[in-house]
Design a protein around this motif. Sequence first.
Motif, PDB file in Angstrom:
ATOM      1  N   ARG A  44      42.199  13.550  65.632  1.00 44.43           N
ATOM      2  CA  ARG A  44      42.250  12.380  66.500  1.00 44.43           C
ATOM      3  C   ARG A  44      40.831  11.940  66.820  1.00 44.43           C
ATOM      4  O   ARG A  44      39.875  12.691  66.631  1.00 44.43           O
ATOM      5  N   GLU A  45      40.743  10.712  67.307  1.00 40.25           N
ATOM      6  CA  GLU A  45      39.415  10.175  67.607  1.00 40.25           C
ATOM      7  C   GLU A  45      38.766  11.009  68.711  1.00 40.25           C
ATOM      8  O   GLU A  45      39.441  11.412  69.663  1.00 40.25           O
ATOM      9  N   ARG A  46      37.514  11.259  68.566  1.00 37.04           N
ATOM     10  CA  ARG A  46      36.766  12.029  69.574  1.00 37.04           C
ATOM     11  C   ARG A  46      35.657  11.160  70.135  1.00 37.04           C
ATOM     12  O   ARG A  46      35.188  10.233  69.472  1.00 37.04           O
ATOM     13  N   PRO A  47      35.248  11.441  71.355  1.00 37.82           N
ATOM     14  CA  PRO A  47      34.145  10.645  71.901  1.00 37.82           C
ATOM     15  C   PRO A  47      32.862  10.861  71.086  1.00 37.82           C
ATOM     16  O   PRO A  47      32.672  11.932  70.506  1.00 37.82           O
ATOM     17  N   VAL A  48      32.052   9.814  71.051  1.00 33.39           N
ATOM     18  CA  VAL A  48      30.740   9.952  70.398  1.00 33.39           C
ATOM     19  C   VAL A  48      29.878  10.743  71.367  1.00 33.39           C
ATOM     20  O   VAL A  48      29.582  10.287  72.475  1.00 33.39           O
ATOM     21  N   ILE A  49      29.522  11.918  70.956  1.00 30.73           N
ATOM     22  CA  ILE A  49      28.917  12.859  71.902  1.00 30.73           C
ATOM     23  C   ILE A  49      27.584  12.335  72.460  1.00 30.73           C
ATOM     24  O   ILE A  49      27.272  12.539  73.643  1.00 30.73           O
ATOM     25  N   GLU A  50      26.867  11.582  71.636  1.00 25.63           N
ATOM     26  CA  GLU A  50      25.574  11.046  72.093  1.00 25.63           C
ATOM     27  C   GLU A  50      25.761  10.128  73.302  1.00 25.63           C
ATOM     28  O   GLU A  50      24.875  10.014  74.153  1.00 25.63           O
ATOM     29  N   ASN A  51      26.935   9.462  73.370  1.00 28.04           N
ATOM     30  CA  ASN A  51      27.187   8.556  74.504  1.00 28.04           C
ATOM     31  C   ASN A  51      27.401   9.313  75.804  1.00 28.04           C
ATOM     32  O   ASN A  51      27.446   8.716  76.882  1.00 28.04           O
ATOM     33  N   LEU A  52      27.604  10.594  75.707  1.00 30.67           N
ATOM     34  CA  LEU A  52      27.928  11.392  76.895  1.00 30.67           C
ATOM     35  C   LEU A  52      26.777  12.271  77.344  1.00 30.67           C
ATOM     36  O   LEU A  52      26.923  13.065  78.260  1.00 30.67           O
TER      37      LEU A  52
END
Length: 191
Positions: free
Chosen positions: A177-185
């Motif tokens: 499933r889609e995962r958050p873009v970790i750099e954005n967090l």
Amino acid sequence: MNTPIFEFLAARRSVKPDRLAAPGPTPEQLRQILTVGARVPDHKKLAPWRFIVFEGDARKSVGEVFAKACQAEESQPPSHVRLDMERERFLRAPLVVAVVSSLKPRPGAPEWEQILSAAAVCYNTCLAANALGFGTTWLTEWIAYSKTVREALGLKESERIAGFLYIGQPMEKPEERERPVIENLITEWTA
Ligand SMILES: Cc1cc2nc3c(=O)[nH]c(=O)nc-3n(C[C@H](O)[C@H](O)[C@H](O)COP(=O)(O)O)c2cc1C
């Protein structure tokens, strides 16, 4: 680096309850899963959580509680289809484990941290079951917040359902499933 553990964590996914087949864990496996599941960080060592296990016919009898709660709490009379769905809610998987957050007032152990520890138990229990080859999913759904259900399960005022963990044989490998873009967090404190 321990590559197998890293890969196991990197690939972890929940399996929907209705895709979890029998057999569930043996009594010995369940004991292992819950022992490892409870091996979590716990400020002041309070064990501010407990488990309720639903297996076999108990999954059916608790379904009657869900149907009654639904009738008592819905603003409109529920349909027969809905009531049957409630009766079968825990029959979706061979085993359901409720993790109950059980607050123990203690100086130096804020409630928030005790709740976080219960969440860690939920996740760790899922991982322990996954490590033994079982599929899992961590759900709450409306039943976790129902007064009728809380009372029937014997929860005290200081207790809350942290999760219902559905455990069984995965019938299929779930897609990614889609995962958050970790750099954005991530931010870096530079001041
Ligand atoms: C506290 C908690 C409660 C959840 N309750 C529900 C729920 O009631 N219904 C649902 O569809 N997903 C619920 N989820 C999400 C699922 O557990 C699952 O993780 C997610 O749908 C799939 O993501 P994953 O494969 O990364 O685990 C809940 C997650 C958490 C942490």
